[in-house]
Design a protein around this motif. Structure first.
Motif: not given
Length: 125
Positions: A14-34
């Motif tokens: 569960f923590s692995s999956a949660g970490g992956q979702i957080m990474l995806k969310h963060g990377m989506k935001g980083a790409a949009a901001a860039a």
């Protein structure tokens, strides 16, 4: 498998999956901001994203939990549980990240769950 070992294994998944979702969310935001600032570096945006940092920390904790799990649970039992992580990520991607998910993906996910149940049923004997 003992209950504490099962709980540790589930925590790792569960923590692995949660970490992956957080990474995806963060990377989506980083790409949009860039993209919103005339280009810019996605890597720099990601490095300063709280979601990416938190995702990496959670993913690191899951790696430690996985190592502890492997010390207690046979790999032939522990590894199929990673399939549960796949299902969690598909569910979270569809519900939390609002990603489009096809019927083929849901059908494949169902097969993964059936496979996990089959492995666990075989361990009961």
């Amino acid at each position: 498998m003992t209950l504490p070992s099962l709980m540790l294994l589930l925590f790792a998944v569960f923590s692995s999956a949660g970490g992956q979702i957080m990474l995806k969310h963060g990377m989506k935001g980083a790409a949009a901001a860039a993209a919103g600032h005339g280009g810019g570096s996605v890597a720099l945006r990601a490095a300063t994203s709280p979601w990416v940092a938190l995702g990496l920390v959670v993913f690191a904790v899951s790696a430690l939990a996985w190592m502890a799990t492997l010390a207690k649970v046979p790999l032939s039992i522990a590894y199929p549980f990673n399939a549960l992580g796949y299902l969690l990520i598909v569910l979270a991607g569809a519900t939390v990240l609002h990603e489009r998910t096809s019927m083929w993906t849901w059908g494949g996910s169902l097969l993964v769950v059936v496979g996990l149940a089959t492995v666990m049923a075989g361990q009961q004997r």
